[in-house]
Structure formats: structure tokens, C-alpha cells
Enzyme design. Structure first.
Site, short mmCIF file in Angstrom:
data_model
loop_
_atom_site.label_atom_id
_atom_site.label_comp_id
_atom_site.label_asym_id
_atom_site.label_seq_id
_atom_site.Cartn_x
_atom_site.Cartn_y
_atom_site.Cartn_z
N ARG A 190 -13.95 1.73 2.34
CA ARG A 190 -12.83 1.42 1.44
C ARG A 190 -11.52 1.13 2.17
O ARG A 190 -10.45 1.52 1.73
CB ARG A 190 -12.62 2.55 0.42
CG ARG A 190 -13.81 2.82 -0.46
CD ARG A 190 -14.20 1.62 -1.32
NE ARG A 190 -15.53 1.83 -1.87
CZ ARG A 190 -16.65 1.39 -1.27
NH1 ARG A 190 -16.60 0.67 -0.17
NH2 ARG A 190 -17.82 1.64 -1.80
N SER A 240 -13.29 4.57 -9.27
CA SER A 240 -13.38 5.93 -8.73
C SER A 240 -12.01 6.43 -8.31
O SER A 240 -11.28 5.75 -7.61
CB SER A 240 -14.29 5.97 -7.51
OG SER A 240 -15.59 5.61 -7.90
N GLU A 310 -9.16 7.66 -3.59
CA GLU A 310 -9.47 6.26 -3.27
C GLU A 310 -8.36 5.39 -3.87
O GLU A 310 -7.93 4.41 -3.28
CB GLU A 310 -10.82 5.89 -3.89
CG GLU A 310 -11.25 4.47 -3.57
CD GLU A 310 -12.71 4.21 -3.94
OE1 GLU A 310 -13.56 5.09 -3.73
OE2 GLU A 310 -12.98 3.10 -4.43
C1 LIG Z 1 -14.05 -0.50 -13.67
C2 LIG Z 1 -13.81 -0.47 -12.18
C3 LIG Z 1 -14.88 -0.42 -11.31
C4 LIG Z 1 -14.69 -0.40 -9.93
N1 LIG Z 1 -15.78 -0.36 -9.12
C5 LIG Z 1 -15.60 -0.40 -7.78
C6 LIG Z 1 -16.73 -0.42 -6.90
O1 LIG Z 1 -17.89 -0.40 -7.32
N2 LIG Z 1 -16.49 -0.46 -5.57
C7 LIG Z 1 -15.22 -0.50 -5.06
O2 LIG Z 1 -15.08 -0.55 -3.83
N3 LIG Z 1 -14.14 -0.47 -5.86
C8 LIG Z 1 -14.29 -0.43 -7.20
N4 LIG Z 1 -13.19 -0.41 -8.02
C9 LIG Z 1 -11.83 -0.32 -7.45
C10 LIG Z 1 -11.13 -1.69 -7.22
O3 LIG Z 1 -11.62 -2.67 -8.08
C11 LIG Z 1 -11.27 -2.15 -5.77
O4 LIG Z 1 -10.62 -1.25 -4.90
C12 LIG Z 1 -10.72 -3.56 -5.52
O5 LIG Z 1 -11.04 -3.92 -4.21
C13 LIG Z 1 -9.22 -3.68 -5.75
O6 LIG Z 1 -8.88 -5.06 -5.88
P1 LIG Z 1 -7.56 -5.53 -6.63
O7 LIG Z 1 -7.47 -7.01 -6.55
O8 LIG Z 1 -7.49 -4.97 -7.99
O9 LIG Z 1 -6.46 -4.89 -5.69
P2 LIG Z 1 -5.20 -3.96 -6.05
O10 LIG Z 1 -5.67 -2.77 -6.80
O11 LIG Z 1 -4.13 -4.78 -6.66
O12 LIG Z 1 -4.76 -3.53 -4.59
C14 LIG Z 1 -5.57 -2.68 -3.82
C15 LIG Z 1 -5.05 -2.68 -2.37
O13 LIG Z 1 -5.26 -3.96 -1.79
C16 LIG Z 1 -4.01 -4.52 -1.35
N5 LIG Z 1 -4.05 -5.96 -1.62
C17 LIG Z 1 -4.37 -6.57 -2.79
N6 LIG Z 1 -4.32 -7.91 -2.63
C18 LIG Z 1 -3.94 -8.13 -1.34
C19 LIG Z 1 -3.70 -9.31 -0.57
N7 LIG Z 1 -3.82 -10.53 -1.09
N8 LIG Z 1 -3.33 -9.16 0.72
C20 LIG Z 1 -3.21 -7.93 1.28
N9 LIG Z 1 -3.41 -6.78 0.60
C21 LIG Z 1 -3.78 -6.89 -0.70
C22 LIG Z 1 -2.95 -3.82 -2.18
O14 LIG Z 1 -1.69 -3.84 -1.55
C23 LIG Z 1 -3.54 -2.43 -2.27
O15 LIG Z 1 -3.28 -1.76 -1.06
C24 LIG Z 1 -13.36 -0.43 -9.41
C25 LIG Z 1 -12.27 -0.50 -10.29
C26 LIG Z 1 -12.49 -0.52 -11.66
C27 LIG Z 1 -11.30 -0.61 -12.59
#
Ligand SMILES: Cc1cc2nc3c(=O)[nH]c(=O)nc-3n(C[C@H](O)[C@H](O)[C@H](O)COP(=O)(O)OP(=O)(O)OC[C@H]3O[C@@H](n4cnc5c(N)ncnc54)[C@H](O)[C@@H]3O)c2cc1C
Length: 327
Positions: A190, A240, A310
Site C-alpha cells: 500500500r 479498509s 491504511e
Molecule cells: C469500496 C472501496 C474498496 C476499496 N478496495 C481497495 C482494495 O481492494 N485494495 C486497495 O489497495 N485499496 C482499496 N481501496 C482504497 C482506495 O481505493 C485505494 O487506496 C486507491 O488506490 C486510492 O485511489 P484514489 O484515486 O481514490 O486516491 P486518493 O484517495 O485521492 O489518494 C490516495 C493517496 O494517493 C495520492 N495521490 C492520488 N493521486 C495522485 C497523483 N496523481 N499523484 C501523486 N499522488 C497521488 C494522494 O495524495 C494520497 O496520498 C478501496 C476503497 C473503497 C472506497
């Protein structure tokens, strides 16, 4: 008040704000920057306060110019993807929030290689790839996240991670645009550690597996069905809350503390999966934060294990205000 991700206070003197405003004015970029912008709708948990500045440009060149200015002047910032892994405080966020949602999206396929902009949805990628008989990513199907966030978090599930498929990541750094080969990125559980500390992911090149589209479809359906059965799907959550340890599942520990279904105001620990918190009914970020503290405290008390979150906490949160009478 507990300052989890605090920015240096001296950075937010009004002269610094003025400096950013004047940079935007001078470069005709003010129209892409909203002040006192409500952030709840930019997160999947749908709560939290406002950002002092919410910068969402339409061109990569404007993003690059502004990010370089932010870095040169050491201004505090946060990069927001789809907001599916962040809990944003109810208090105003002092960092400049940078969003790349309005930059034109693209996805190009050449053989098994896919070049994709970081603001594309992971499910869009999975489905477009499927049409070209390219698979392997169905383990991520159903996650409400963008490519940038997926890469930064090295998102994974079912014993697979996105890192396996990454060839090159394009970023903006203080030096402008750079291509970082996957071998220079330290992918961890992660997290993805890049060679530089400050960067914005703007695109990536992935190498997917050649696979029949029917097979890919079956895999997608299978993985989404498991998510629907075992997790909260299409609800106001951030996935999570805590990481799993090498020898424990956080959900199991929280469940063994009797916390499934526990609520604080509008926030509830899922009755289906104890490592999920749902914003059931207008929960504040503080309600959710207190529930997270409660779960962490109970697990520490019962198992002597410190759960590691996380989800990321952005901004300031109250100290633990919830009085746990059942401990
Ligand atoms: C229903 C649900 C199920 C999920 N299941 C999983 C799963 O199975 N596995 C898993 O790993 N995660 C899961 N997640 C968590 C989440 O979706 C992941 O962590 C995902 O990678 C976050 O992506 P995001 O675009 O929403 O990023 P954000 O939540 O907006 O940001 C997360 C991090 O990434 C950074 N970031 C975002 N975009 C950029 C960019 N362009 N450049 C640099 N940094 C950036 C942000 O600054 C922050 O530090 C789940 C979430 C939900 C709501």
C-alpha cells in the site's frame, strides 16, 4: 487538538496566501482555483470540511507551472485523486489541494501496452482493456479510484498488486515532466516510494496480460461478487481502515473486540466487514475519526497490537473525545 498531518504553521501567514494568489493572478490561473471549497463530495466517505485553495487546472502545462511554484516556495499541498483513501478533517484544510480531474483524459493501446492518464478511473481502464482482450487487473474491479491514486497506493487485492503491471510512470517534479521506469520505484504494501519525495503522477504505461475477453469478464464478475458479498460496496466508505499485519487480519481483531455495528453518531463500523466504516447518516469526519480511535484502542487493549491505518488523515482532528465505557 491533535495535529496528524500538520503543515508548518509559518507557511500559512497571510503573505504566503497572497503570494499564491498573486502567482495565480499573474499567470491567469485564478479561474482554476476555488477558495474555501467544500471537499466532502470529492471523497468517497462524503465528509470533511473546506480547503483554503482547491486548484484544478485544465492543462498539464498549467499544472506543471503551478506545482513548480508551490515547490520552489515550499508551500504545503495535497494531491487528491478520487478521494477513496482519505479522511479529510472538518476543520479548514490549510494545504493547497491539487486535483487533476479536469485535465483531458486519454487511454491508448498498443499491443499489450496501455498508456493512460492518471485521472482515469480504474474501472474504465479494466473495461477498455477487456475490449482488446487485455486482462489481469480484474482484482481491482469495483474500486472507486483513479490511476494516480492506485499507483501511489500500490493498490492490491486477492494477493495481487498494481505494481506487477507498471512499466513507466510519468510525473511532474521540481524539474518538470519525467518518466520513471518501474524498476526505480520501490513498491511496498500500500505504498509506492518514488526516487523523489515530491511529485504528481500524470500518466502511466502498463503492460497487461493477453486474455480472452470472455475470461476477463468472468474474472471481473467473480471479483465484484466477492466484494459485494464480503465488503461494503457502493456505500460511503474509504475501503479498509487499517492495514493487515503479517500475522493478523485487522477486521478479525476488531470483530473480536465486539465492535461490528458499533456507531458514533452517523458513523458505523460495518456489520459485514469490521475493517470498513460507513458514513451512514451525515457523519462528520470527527465521528469517523473517533470510531477509528475506538477500534485502535480496543484492539491495543485486548491484543496488545497497534493497528496501522491504511486511510490517510488530512488536516487537524480532535483528541479522542469518545468515552469508551465498555473497555
Ligand atoms: C469500496 C472501496 C474498496 C476499496 N478496495 C481497495 C482494495 O481492494 N485494495 C486497495 O489497495 N485499496 C482499496 N481501496 C482504497 C482506495 O481505493 C485505494 O487506496 C486507491 O488506490 C486510492 O485511489 P484514489 O484515486 O481514490 O486516491 P486518493 O484517495 O485521492 O489518494 C490516495 C493517496 O494517493 C495520492 N495521490 C492520488 N493521486 C495522485 C497523483 N496523481 N499523484 C501523486 N499522488 C497521488 C494522494 O495524495 C494520497 O496520498 C478501496 C476503497 C473503497 C472506497
Amino acid at each position: 487538538m491533535k495535529n496528524i498531518n500538520a503543515s508548518p504553521p509559518e507557511m500559512y501567514h497571510s503573505e504566503i496566501r497572497e503570494k499564491f494568489r498573486s502567482f495565480l493572478d499573474k499567470n491567469n490561473l485564478s479561474k482554476f482555483c476555488a477558495e474555501q471549497k467544500k471537499l466532502a463530495n470529492f471523497t468517497t466517505i462524503k465528509c470533511g470540511g473546506k480547503a483554503d485553495f482547491f486548484f484544478s487546472p485544465k492543462k498539464v502545462s498549467d499544472l506543471e507551472k503551478t506545482f513548480c511554484f508551490i515547490l520552489q516556495n515550499n508551500l504545503p499541498y495535497k494531491i487528491l485523486g478520487n478521494g477513496s483513501n482519505v479522511l479529510i478533517s472538518d476543520y479548514p484544510l490549510k494545504e493547497i489541494v491539487i486535483s487533476i480531474k479536469d485535465i483531458p483524459r486519454y487511454l491508448n493501446i498498443e499491443g499489450s501496452f496501455i498508456s493512460i492518464s492518471a485521472n482515469c478511473d480504474i474501472n474504465y481502464l479494466i473495461n477498455r482493456a477487456k475490449m482488446q482482450n487485455l486482462g489481469g487487473l480484474s482484482f481491482l474491479a469495483g474500486i472507486p479510484a483513479n490511476i494516480g491514486g492506485i499507483i501511489k497506493m500500490n493498490a492490491g487485492a486477492f494477493n495481487q498488486n498494481i505494481s506487477t503491471f507498471i512499466e513507466i510512470v510519468e510525473v511532474i517534479t521540481k524539474n518538470g515532466r519525467e518518466n520513471i521506469p518501474a524498476k526505480e520505484i520501490n513498491f511496498q504494501y500500500r505504498n509506492a516510494e518514488f526516487p523523489m519525495k515530491k511529485f504528481i503522477i500524470i500518466s502511466a504505461k502498463l503492460n497487461l496480460e493477453k486474455m480472452d475477453k470472455e475470461k476477463i469478464n468472468q474474472n471481473i464478475i467473480k471479483h465484484i461478487a466477492i466484494r459485494k458479498e464480503k465488503q461494503e460496496f457502493n456505500k460511503r466508505t474509504f475501503g479498509s481502515v487499517f492495514r493487515n499485519g503479517t500475522d493478523y487480519y485487522s477486521a478479525k481483531l476488531i470483530e473480536m473486540c465486539g465492535l461490528k455495528g458499533k456507531s458514533i453518531n452517523g458513523a458505523q463500523i460495518s456489520t459485514k466487514h469490521a475493517n470498513f466504516i460507513i458514513n451512514q447518516n451525515g457523519a462528520s469526519a470527527n465521528d469517523i475519526y473517533q470510531l477509528i480511535c475506538l477500534a485502535r484502542n480496543r484492539v491495543r487493549h485486548k491484543f496488545n497490537i497497534d493497528l496501522i491505518s491504511e486511510v490517510e488523515f488530512w488536516g487537524d482532528f480532535e483528541n479522542e473525545t469518545y468515552k469508551d465505557k465498555d473497555k
